[in-house]
Design a protein around this motif. Structure first.
Motif, mmCIF file in Angstrom:
data_model
loop_
_atom_site.group_PDB
_atom_site.id
_atom_site.type_symbol
_atom_site.label_atom_id
_atom_site.label_comp_id
_atom_site.label_asym_id
_atom_site.label_seq_id
_atom_site.Cartn_x
_atom_site.Cartn_y
_atom_site.Cartn_z
ATOM 1 N N UNK A 229 9.571 -5.872 9.982
ATOM 2 C CA UNK A 229 8.698 -5.116 11.191
ATOM 3 C C UNK A 229 8.248 -3.689 10.516
ATOM 4 N N UNK A 230 6.947 -3.345 11.231
ATOM 5 C CA UNK A 230 6.633 -2.100 10.641
ATOM 6 C C UNK A 230 6.563 -1.162 11.766
ATOM 7 N N UNK A 231 6.805 0.268 11.271
ATOM 8 C CA UNK A 231 7.048 1.252 12.044
ATOM 9 C C UNK A 231 6.189 2.302 11.995
ATOM 10 N N UNK A 232 5.591 2.947 12.725
ATOM 11 C CA UNK A 232 5.001 4.093 12.733
ATOM 12 C C UNK A 232 5.720 5.356 13.204
ATOM 13 N N UNK A 233 5.850 6.359 12.341
ATOM 14 C CA UNK A 233 6.860 7.436 12.823
ATOM 15 C C UNK A 233 6.101 8.121 13.846
ATOM 16 N N UNK A 234 6.860 8.956 14.537
ATOM 17 C CA UNK A 234 6.371 9.814 15.612
ATOM 18 C C UNK A 234 6.179 11.344 15.179
ATOM 19 N N UNK A 235 5.132 11.451 14.279
ATOM 20 C CA UNK A 235 4.490 12.597 13.821
ATOM 21 C C UNK A 235 4.151 12.366 12.391
ATOM 22 N N UNK A 236 3.702 13.341 11.540
ATOM 23 C CA UNK A 236 3.517 13.122 10.099
ATOM 24 C C UNK A 236 4.510 12.865 9.341
ATOM 25 N N UNK A 237 4.282 12.021 8.237
ATOM 26 C CA UNK A 237 5.238 11.483 7.242
ATOM 27 C C UNK A 237 4.411 11.307 5.957
ATOM 28 N N UNK B 208 -0.382 2.734 9.201
ATOM 29 C CA UNK B 208 0.187 1.493 9.820
ATOM 30 C C UNK B 208 -0.927 0.408 9.795
ATOM 31 N N UNK B 209 -2.129 0.679 10.241
ATOM 32 C CA UNK B 209 -3.128 -0.325 10.145
ATOM 33 C C UNK B 209 -3.392 -1.029 8.950
ATOM 34 N N UNK B 210 -3.423 -0.123 7.773
ATOM 35 C CA UNK B 210 -3.684 -0.774 6.550
ATOM 36 C C UNK B 210 -2.875 -1.657 5.924
ATOM 37 N N UNK B 211 -1.392 -0.818 6.298
ATOM 38 C CA UNK B 211 -0.228 -1.816 5.798
ATOM 39 C C UNK B 211 -0.105 -3.094 6.614
ATOM 40 N N UNK B 212 -0.498 -2.951 7.683
ATOM 41 C CA UNK B 212 -0.084 -4.339 8.730
ATOM 42 C C UNK B 212 -1.412 -5.213 8.073
ATOM 43 N N UNK B 213 -2.675 -5.031 7.892
ATOM 44 C CA UNK B 213 -3.749 -5.800 7.393
ATOM 45 C C UNK B 213 -3.202 -6.167 5.846
ATOM 46 N N UNK B 214 -2.644 -5.659 5.194
ATOM 47 C CA UNK B 214 -2.196 -5.842 3.812
ATOM 48 C C UNK B 214 -1.380 -7.049 3.810
ATOM 49 N N UNK B 215 -0.412 -7.075 4.573
ATOM 50 C CA UNK B 215 0.794 -8.100 4.887
ATOM 51 C C UNK B 215 -0.089 -9.244 5.509
ATOM 52 N N UNK B 216 -0.641 -9.111 6.568
ATOM 53 C CA UNK B 216 -1.094 -10.148 7.248
ATOM 54 C C UNK B 216 -2.103 -11.019 6.381
ATOM 55 N N UNK C 221 0.592 -1.118 0.032
ATOM 56 C CA UNK C 221 -0.246 0.060 0.155
ATOM 57 C C UNK C 221 0.629 1.261 0.001
ATOM 58 N N UNK C 222 2.167 1.154 0.248
ATOM 59 C CA UNK C 222 3.091 2.247 0.425
ATOM 60 C C UNK C 222 3.719 2.311 -0.899
ATOM 61 N N UNK C 223 3.689 1.393 -1.724
ATOM 62 C CA UNK C 223 4.582 1.637 -3.030
ATOM 63 C C UNK C 223 5.632 0.953 -3.172
ATOM 64 N N UNK C 224 6.006 0.225 -2.046
ATOM 65 C CA UNK C 224 7.142 -0.690 -1.928
ATOM 66 C C UNK C 224 7.006 -1.914 -2.570
ATOM 67 N N UNK C 225 8.201 -2.112 -3.149
ATOM 68 C CA UNK C 225 8.046 -3.534 -4.182
ATOM 69 C C UNK C 225 8.245 -4.722 -3.410
#
Length: 348
Positions: free
Chosen positions: A220-228, A173-181, A109-113
């Motif tokens: 591992x999936x990591x939420x940034x501490x602030x907007x990104x 993060x929630x969308x990305x985690x759901x996609x991988x799982x 979902x983030x464009x990572x191949x």
């Protein structure tokens, strides 16, 4: 989720774009990689293990340096067929990378191949390539009798890739985690959450191989501490043969003038002894040894994210590790937030 998920068997490699391939190669030679194949604008590196490559360094002539994505192996060709039906995925195609096989590519979902490979020809590791097992004398048991411990100087002996991490805006993060799982046989080993919001901040995912053990985390999936407004790699991590080799490699990288990011220490989650460095392009890479392995009997934990979760021993997490900026290396350590990187500073 069940059996319709694509069955991953291992993490194979990560792929980065570097502005200066010659300088990247100089670092990775000191880091302990061996060249599997070198093309005009791309180098495939391997370790001493069975995988034909574990890292892809590609030269970028226009545009910025960038983390491209990761390569995983899958259990069967049928898994590739399943993957090819995922929206946006390619058809099953023959691979020309070392080890050949067939592959399917897609983006998260983030464009990572994400590249999935099956039918890979594994290396037949020669006996002389395999490092000798280290034998340790404890206070109570001393099996090394009349044999001396003389670690070899020089680069660490890299075995394989262990894991990589993605850092992104917390809203993703929630969308990305759901996609991988949902798509793969990845399951959480440990989750860290923000005590102020109760929202997950970091999730360590391992490959579910049933009763067979696998690394504590391959992703591992990591939420940034602030907007990104982008997603990139936090770091890629590579297993070395033992702690002596890791420390010898640390000294070698230091003597060669490369910049350390954080370490040496032992992580709390995953237990591995870590040593983080900046490569020639400013990406973070890690040597590790003595990591945990888990299986389907391992209980997942969900814990508050605190500095205590970072390491059981070692220096305080460095400012450079939190910002991802090589210019912040060797600055005073921070002891506040438990590891979430500020989003305002890109790491790739």
């Amino acid at each position: 989720m069940g059996e319709s998920r694509v069955q991953l068997t291992s993490l194979l490699a990560t792929h980065y774009l570097h502005p200066n391939l010659s300088e990247a190669h100089r670092f990775f030679t000191d880091f302990g990689f061996q060249v599997a194949r070198r093309d005009e604008h791309k180098i495939y590196y391997r370790g001493f293990g069975e995988h034909p490559y574990i890292y892809i360094a590609e030269e970028v002539s226009t545009g910025p340096k960038r983390f491209v994505g990761a390569v995983w192996t899958v259990a069967t060709n049928a898994d590739l067929e399943v993957a090819s039906k995922i929206p946006g995925a390619t058809t099953v195609q023959p691979s020309t990378a070392p080890g050949n096989g067939n592959f399917v590519e897609m983006t998260d979902p983030n464009g990572i191949k994400i590249t999935l490979v099956h039918g890979l020809e594994l290396r037949s590791t020669l006996a002389e390539e395999k490092p000798d097992a280290i034998v340790l004398n404890s206070w109570e048991h001393k099996p090394r009798k009349g044999i001396f411990q003389r670690p070899q100087r020089g680069p660490s002996k890299v075995h394989k890739i262990g894991h990589y991490g993605l850092i992104m805006d917390g809203s993703k993060l929630p969308e990305t985690m759901e996609w991988y799982l949902k798509l793969f046989n990845l399951v959480p080993t440990d989750i860290l959450y923000d005590p102020n919001t109760e929202k997950d901040m970091m999730c360590f995912l391992h490959i579910d191989l049933g009763e067979q053990f696998s690394d504590h985390h391959s992703l591992f999936l990591h939420a940034a501490h602030g907007p990104m407004d982008y997603c990139t790699a936090d770091h890629s991590s590579f297993e070395v043969d033992n702690f002596d080799s890791e420390l010898a490699g640390h000294d070698h990288l230091e003597k060669k003038g490369w910049t350390q990011c954080w370490g040496v220490g032992r992580h709390m989650l995953g237990s591995q002894i870590f040593d983080y460095w900046f490569d020639a392009s400013g990406f973070i890479v890690e040597h590790y040894s003595d990591g945990d392995v888990v299986n389907n009997q391992t209980k997942m934990t969900r814990q508050v994210a605190t500095p205590a979760n970072m390491a059981t021993w070692g220096p305080n997490v460095s400012r450079a590790m939190l910002t991802g900026r090589i210019e912040d290396a060797e600055k005073f350590p921070v002891t506040g937030h438990g590891g979430a990187r500020p989003a305002a500073v890109p790491t790739a």
